[in-house]
Design an enzyme around this catalytic site. Structure first.
Site, PDB file in Angstrom:
ATOM      1  N   SER A   1      -7.519  -3.174   0.119  1.00 58.08           N
ATOM      2  CA  SER A   1      -7.857  -1.993   0.929  1.00 58.08           C
ATOM      3  C   SER A   1      -8.344  -2.425   2.305  1.00 58.08           C
ATOM      4  O   SER A   1      -8.279  -1.645   3.253  1.00 58.08           O
ATOM      5  CB  SER A   1      -8.936  -1.146   0.237  1.00 58.08           C
TER       6      SER A   1
ATOM      7  N   ASP B   1      -7.581  -9.347  -4.895  1.00 63.39           N
ATOM      8  CA  ASP B   1      -6.315  -8.631  -5.093  1.00 63.39           C
ATOM      9  C   ASP B   1      -5.123  -9.525  -4.784  1.00 63.39           C
ATOM     10  O   ASP B   1      -5.118 -10.230  -3.760  1.00 63.39           O
ATOM     11  CB  ASP B   1      -6.240  -7.435  -4.123  1.00 63.39           C
TER      12      ASP B   1
ATOM     13  N   LYS C   1      -6.704  -9.428  -9.229  1.00 65.81           N
ATOM     14  CA  LYS C   1      -6.400  -8.052  -9.653  1.00 65.81           C
ATOM     15  C   LYS C   1      -4.966  -7.731  -9.264  1.00 65.81           C
ATOM     16  O   LYS C   1      -4.506  -8.134  -8.196  1.00 65.81           O
ATOM     17  CB  LYS C   1      -7.362  -7.049  -8.998  1.00 65.81           C
TER      18      LYS C   1
ATOM     19  N   GLU D   1      -1.882  -4.508  -9.389  1.00 63.89           N
ATOM     20  CA  GLU D   1      -1.661  -3.074  -9.558  1.00 63.89           C
ATOM     21  C   GLU D   1      -0.459  -2.801 -10.455  1.00 63.89           C
ATOM     22  O   GLU D   1       0.548  -3.499 -10.396  1.00 63.89           O
ATOM     23  CB  GLU D   1      -1.393  -2.424  -8.187  1.00 63.89           C
TER      24      GLU D   1
ATOM     25  N   GLU E   1      -7.910   4.493 -10.619  1.00 65.48           N
ATOM     26  CA  GLU E   1      -8.104   5.066  -9.272  1.00 65.48           C
ATOM     27  C   GLU E   1      -7.517   6.459  -9.157  1.00 65.48           C
ATOM     28  O   GLU E   1      -6.339   6.682  -9.482  1.00 65.48           O
ATOM     29  CB  GLU E   1      -7.485   4.129  -8.212  1.00 65.48           C
TER      30      GLU E   1
HETATM   31  O1  KIV Z   1      -8.327  -2.801  -2.648  1.00 69.74           O
HETATM   32  C1  KIV Z   1      -9.328  -2.238  -3.110  1.00 69.74           C
HETATM   33  O2  KIV Z   1     -10.392  -2.173  -2.476  1.00 69.74           O
HETATM   34  C2  KIV Z   1      -9.218  -1.683  -4.443  1.00 69.74           C
HETATM   35  C3  KIV Z   1     -10.297  -0.748  -4.879  1.00 69.74           C
HETATM   36  C4  KIV Z   1     -10.089   0.583  -4.264  1.00 69.74           C
HETATM   37  C5  KIV Z   1     -10.373  -0.673  -6.355  1.00 69.74           C
HETATM   38  O3  KIV Z   1      -8.275  -1.928  -5.125  1.00 69.74           O
END
Ligand code: KIV
Length: 267
Positions: free
Chosen positions: A45, A83, A113, A115, A183
């Protein structure tokens, strides 16, 4: 105490709620660590409020690693999750494993993480977990798929969509994720998923019944000029920063600026 992802399923059983905040550099990570969050997420994000992009898609793996290294230098005990950026894990399992391995090796983070909960991603998640890298899942509104969804709007509003998201969450649990972000989905769907899974759910725009909550720190601080509807600013640092900058400009132009007052703020 060093936070360890094996604790999280136990915390869920004990009813202990997990607090997650994002960070993108040394300063933001210092705040997250000092606040005592359980997990610091170097989330993609940051591509939007920090880097000025319209979506999270342009962020590259090298940029993510650069930011995660800054975060790492500020963290002694919080679990660091990074991420995997857009299209670093969708093309092939090998590419995904290389990207996940680079993140752990080069940044010192403990987990990644990813998606999505559809077939190919679930298989890739299982392979990465099997290779020894802990993975956090993410379903519901997955911003890397914004062009498929057509907007950053709420997902899972129909019974069929809700069913699909529940199945994705179950498949990710089966693949070995240690926790899963939900989310921007309806509260009752998030509650159902949280009750069904044994791993913790971390909500953002998913109601109060998740096993933890995540907030984007630039939203928490009120830094961004745009915030999603589920953001909760706890302070308006954007307005305070602008007025501090204006006061400085005014002092300089009036020739009344004198440095050296930092002790006023206990610095
Ligand atoms: O990228 C991010 O900050 C996220 C959160 C919104 C969970 O994936």
């Amino acid at each position: 105490m060093i936070v360890n992802m094996h604790q999280f399923a136990q915390w869920k059983q004990e009813g202990k709620v997990i607090a997650v905040l994002t960070a993108w550099d040394y300063l933001s990570a210092q705040m997250v660590e000092a606040a005592g969050a359980d997990i610091v997420l170097v989330g993609d994000s940051m591509a939007m409020p920090v880097m000025g992009h319209e979506t999270t898609l342009p962020l590259t793996l090298d940029e993510m690693i650069h930011h995660a290294k800054m975060v790492r230098r500020a963290i002694a005990k919080t679990l660091i999750v990074v991420d995997l950026p857009f299209f670093t894990y969708q093309v092939s399992r090998e590419a995904a494993m290389t990207a996940a391995g680079r993140i752990l090796r080069e940044t010192g983070a403990q987990a990644v993480k990813m998606e999505g909960g559809y077939g190919a991603v679930v298989e890739t998640v299982a392979a990465i977990v099997e290779a020894g890298i802990p993975v956090m899942g993410h379903v519901g509104l997955t911003p890397q798929s914004v062009y498929k969804f057509g907007s950053f709007g709420k997902q899972g509003k129909s019974a069929e969509e809700g069913d699909r998201i529940l199945k994705e969450a179950l498949a990710l649990e089966q693949a070995g994720v240690f926790a899963i972000v939900l989310e921007h989905i309806p509260d009752d769907l998030a509650q159902k998923i949280s009750q069904t899974l044994t791993i913790p759910t971390i909500g953002i725009g998913a109601g109060p019944d998740c096993n933890g909550q995540v907030l984007v720190t630039s939203d928490l601080l009120g830094l961004s000029d745009w915030q999603p509807p589920f953001a909760k600013p706890y302070v308006n640092l954007r307005a305070q920063g602008i007025s501090a900058a204006k006061a400085f400009c005014e002092d300089v132009r009036q020739r009344s600026f004198s440095p050296g007052d930092s002790h006023r703020f206990g610095l």
